[in-house]
Design a protein around this motif. Structure first.
Motif, mmCIF file in Angstrom:
data_model
loop_
_atom_site.group_PDB
_atom_site.id
_atom_site.type_symbol
_atom_site.label_atom_id
_atom_site.label_comp_id
_atom_site.label_asym_id
_atom_site.label_seq_id
_atom_site.Cartn_x
_atom_site.Cartn_y
_atom_site.Cartn_z
ATOM 1 N N UNK A 172 0.932 -1.359 -0.095
ATOM 2 C CA UNK A 172 0.042 0.036 0.006
ATOM 3 C C UNK A 172 0.822 1.151 -0.062
ATOM 4 N N UNK A 173 0.216 2.461 -0.455
ATOM 5 C CA UNK A 173 1.145 3.567 -0.448
ATOM 6 C C UNK A 173 1.019 3.831 1.144
ATOM 7 N N UNK A 202 -4.412 5.807 0.806
ATOM 8 C CA UNK A 202 -3.792 4.689 0.109
ATOM 9 C C UNK A 202 -3.856 3.353 1.047
ATOM 10 N N UNK A 203 -3.546 3.767 2.305
ATOM 11 C CA UNK A 203 -3.698 2.411 3.278
ATOM 12 C C UNK A 203 -5.150 1.961 3.364
ATOM 13 N N UNK A 248 -6.291 0.145 0.397
ATOM 14 C CA UNK A 248 -5.607 -1.126 0.544
ATOM 15 C C UNK A 248 -6.373 -2.037 1.416
ATOM 16 N N UNK A 249 -6.671 -1.603 2.379
ATOM 17 C CA UNK A 249 -7.424 -2.242 3.485
ATOM 18 C C UNK A 249 -8.736 -2.807 3.151
ATOM 19 N N UNK A 250 -9.717 -1.698 2.371
ATOM 20 C CA UNK A 250 -10.794 -2.044 1.590
ATOM 21 C C UNK A 250 -10.950 -2.963 0.859
ATOM 22 N N UNK A 251 -9.674 -3.354 -0.072
ATOM 23 C CA UNK A 251 -9.647 -4.032 -1.178
ATOM 24 C C UNK A 251 -9.274 -5.590 -0.456
#
Length: 214
Positions: A133-134, A139-140, A143-146
């Protein structure tokens, strides 16, 4: 039978989805698949008159196309000809190529279904697919949602028969890529069709490579 049809890019690309009714495949873990040929062409020269093959899981409607070896026929191009008999021959060759491809897919899917994968291995694959993640807070969060969305796909009821297998991992990533991943400026259905037309599933392909022994 013809199941659906439509157009993309303001009518520049037109397509028709043809179901092969006699080609339903019943795989291990209750993972049943319908077989389709996506017939399409373009009015602007951007795409040939061609047929692409795809599986659709009966329950969750995930679509999946994958290349298996150098001999795989994911795309069958049809010659432009004025001879009606040539069109009939091309149609026969397309169906033959589709059935051969689906037979190869069944073997590969069965292998993945019979490849155990622990929950920690599943998490490791998802992290590798998503990459680092960025550093930004946004960005975090993305990433967490994905990550959470892929885990949700993995835990859905329709995946219960293939959980803790390599195939369950690939299907969780595939479901997210097709239906949950952001799609700016287009509907989910349009996004799915664009994926199919070019055979482009980068996340799914990465997951497949990660669970497949070298």
């Amino acid at each position: 039978h013809i199941e659906s049809a439509g157009a993309l890019h303001h009518g520049k690309v037109v397509w028709m989805c043809v179901a092969l009714d006699d080609e339903v495949s019943h795989l291990s873990g209750g993972d049943d698949h319908y077989r389709y040929m996506l017939v399409y062409t373009s009015h602007d020269g951007s795409k040939p008159f061609a047929i692409r093959f795809t599986n659709v899981r009966v329950v969750c409607q995930n679509t999946f196309s994958m290349a298996i070896g150098k001999g795989s026929t994911l795309l069958h191009k049809v010659r432009h000809t004025r001879n009606a008999l040539d069109y009939v021959r091309e149609a026969h060759e397309s169906v033959k190529a589709a059935v051969q491809t689906f037979d190869l897919w069944d073997l590969e899917i069965e292998r993945l279904i019979n490849t155990p994968q622990t929950r920690s291995e599943f998490y490791s694959v998802v992290k590798s697919v998503l990459g680092e993640p960025s550093d930004s807070k946004a960005g975090m969060t993305r990433w967490d949602n994905a990550f959470d969305a892929i885990v949700t796909e993995y835990n859905r009821d329709f995946n219960s028969g293939v959980k803790d297998t390599a195939w369950g991992t690939v299907m969780a990533v595939n479901g997210y890529e097709l239906w949950e991943q952001g799609s700016r400026g287009q509907t989910k259905a349009d996004k799915q069709m664009r994926h199919l037309l070019v055979g482009w599933y980068p996340m799914t392909e990465k997951a497949l490579a990660l669970v497949t022994p070298s």
